[in-house]
Motif scaffolding. Structure first.
Motif, mmCIF file in Angstrom:
data_model
loop_
_atom_site.group_PDB
_atom_site.id
_atom_site.type_symbol
_atom_site.label_atom_id
_atom_site.label_comp_id
_atom_site.label_asym_id
_atom_site.label_seq_id
_atom_site.Cartn_x
_atom_site.Cartn_y
_atom_site.Cartn_z
ATOM 1 N N VAL A 55 0.811 -1.194 0.268
ATOM 2 C CA VAL A 55 -0.037 0.035 -0.030
ATOM 3 C C VAL A 55 0.958 1.015 0.052
ATOM 4 C CG1 VAL A 55 -1.585 1.292 1.456
ATOM 5 C CG2 VAL A 55 -1.701 -1.169 1.232
ATOM 6 N N GLN A 56 0.466 2.195 -0.811
ATOM 7 C CA GLN A 56 1.409 3.538 -0.941
ATOM 8 C C GLN A 56 0.291 4.344 -0.889
ATOM 9 O OE1 GLN A 56 4.725 3.932 -3.555
ATOM 10 N NE2 GLN A 56 3.820 5.902 -4.252
ATOM 11 N N VAL A 57 0.382 5.578 -0.269
ATOM 12 C CA VAL A 57 -0.489 6.616 0.015
ATOM 13 C C VAL A 57 0.215 8.086 -0.726
ATOM 14 C CG1 VAL A 57 -1.888 8.349 1.480
ATOM 15 C CG2 VAL A 57 -1.743 5.907 1.872
ATOM 16 N N ASN A 58 -0.420 8.599 -1.772
ATOM 17 C CA ASN A 58 0.125 9.964 -1.861
ATOM 18 C C ASN A 58 -0.663 11.060 -1.903
ATOM 19 O OD1 ASN A 58 2.638 8.758 -3.423
ATOM 20 N ND2 ASN A 58 1.299 7.653 -5.100
ATOM 21 N N LEU A 59 -0.157 12.099 -1.550
ATOM 22 C CA LEU A 59 -0.813 13.292 -1.162
ATOM 23 C C LEU A 59 -0.256 14.294 -2.142
ATOM 24 C CD1 LEU A 59 -0.042 13.150 2.729
ATOM 25 C CD2 LEU A 59 -2.310 12.478 1.464
ATOM 26 N N SER A 60 -1.457 15.277 -2.772
ATOM 27 C CA SER A 60 -0.992 16.250 -3.641
ATOM 28 C C SER A 60 -2.033 17.438 -3.421
ATOM 29 C CB SER A 60 -0.894 15.770 -5.177
ATOM 30 O OG SER A 60 -2.084 14.901 -5.494
ATOM 31 N N VAL A 82 -5.808 12.831 -2.209
ATOM 32 C CA VAL A 82 -5.301 11.592 -1.424
ATOM 33 C C VAL A 82 -5.396 10.289 -2.318
ATOM 34 C CG1 VAL A 82 -5.428 9.948 0.667
ATOM 35 C CG2 VAL A 82 -6.039 12.407 0.959
ATOM 36 N N THR A 83 -4.426 9.928 -2.855
ATOM 37 C CA THR A 83 -4.405 8.718 -3.684
ATOM 38 C C THR A 83 -4.049 7.484 -2.901
ATOM 39 O OG1 THR A 83 -3.941 10.035 -5.319
ATOM 40 C CG2 THR A 83 -3.497 7.659 -5.871
ATOM 41 N N VAL A 84 -4.614 6.455 -2.628
ATOM 42 C CA VAL A 84 -4.355 5.037 -2.125
ATOM 43 C C VAL A 84 -4.006 3.973 -2.961
ATOM 44 C CG1 VAL A 84 -4.986 3.469 -0.206
ATOM 45 C CG2 VAL A 84 -5.634 5.688 0.067
ATOM 46 N N SER A 85 -2.731 3.412 -3.214
ATOM 47 C CA SER A 85 -3.020 2.485 -4.141
ATOM 48 C C SER A 85 -2.079 0.916 -3.503
ATOM 49 C CB SER A 85 -2.203 2.890 -5.666
ATOM 50 O OG SER A 85 -0.912 3.229 -5.061
#
Length: 176
Positions: free
Chosen positions: A77-82, A124-127
């Motif tokens: 799991v990776q969380v990216n914030l932009s 918020v992007t959760v992949s």
């Protein structure tokens, strides 16, 4: 060239078109799995697969607390914030990398950001891999109030079949 090939290609592109469309993130009931559904005017229903995780946020000033509720096992799991419309994330823009959750879990992340002028958005992007399938979930949270410039409308607003407002924007000749 075979005359059937262009027809087949056109049909495939038509089938892929709904996949390329985007819509606002909507919560799904806990037992519904990983599909968000949307209705079309002709009665057809398409499903968009997304990661089985609920994303919430409490925004106050230049800080946010992101809550992630994983509905089942997840790995890598990776969380990216932009940010959008001028918002800049000032804390770690990838606070989770390669995380693993064996069972339904809730976790929180603290985020620092510099808001844009007027209304801006924290994205918020959760992949990751969910039950063996690579899936992604994207959620956006508004920050601040619209500026006078942002309040000026350039297009007409209509209401979609689902009751959501849709802004029709004029096209420009330079885009052609």
């Amino acid at each position: 060239m075979n005359r059937i090939a262009p027809a087949v290609l056109s049909g495939l592109l038509a089938l892929l078109a709904p996949v390329a469309c985007t819509s606002p993130a909507k919560s799904t009931p806990a037992g519904s799995g990983t599909a968000d559904t949307s209705s079309h005017a002709n009665g057809a229903v398409t499903a968009k697969l997304s990661a089985p995780v609920e994303v919430g946020a409490k925004v106050a000033g230049d800080k946010a607390t992101i809550t992630l509720r994983f509905q089942g096992p997840a790995s890598d799991v990776q969380v990216n914030l932009s940010g959008v419309d001028g918002l800049r994330v000032t804390s770690d823009s990838t606070p989770l990398r390669g995380a693993r959750f064996e069972q339904p879990t809730t976790t929180t992340l603290d985020v620092d950001f510099a808001p844009g002028d007027g209304r801006s958005h924290l994205v918020v992007t959760v992949s990751g891999n969910f039950r063996g399938a690579p899936l992604t979930k994207v959620a956006s949270f508004s920050v601040g109030e619209p500026s006078v410039e942002q309040q000026k409308t350039q297009g007409d607003v209509v209401t979609g079949d689902d009751g959501q407002p849709i802004k029709l924007m004029p096209s420009s000749d330079s885009a052609r």
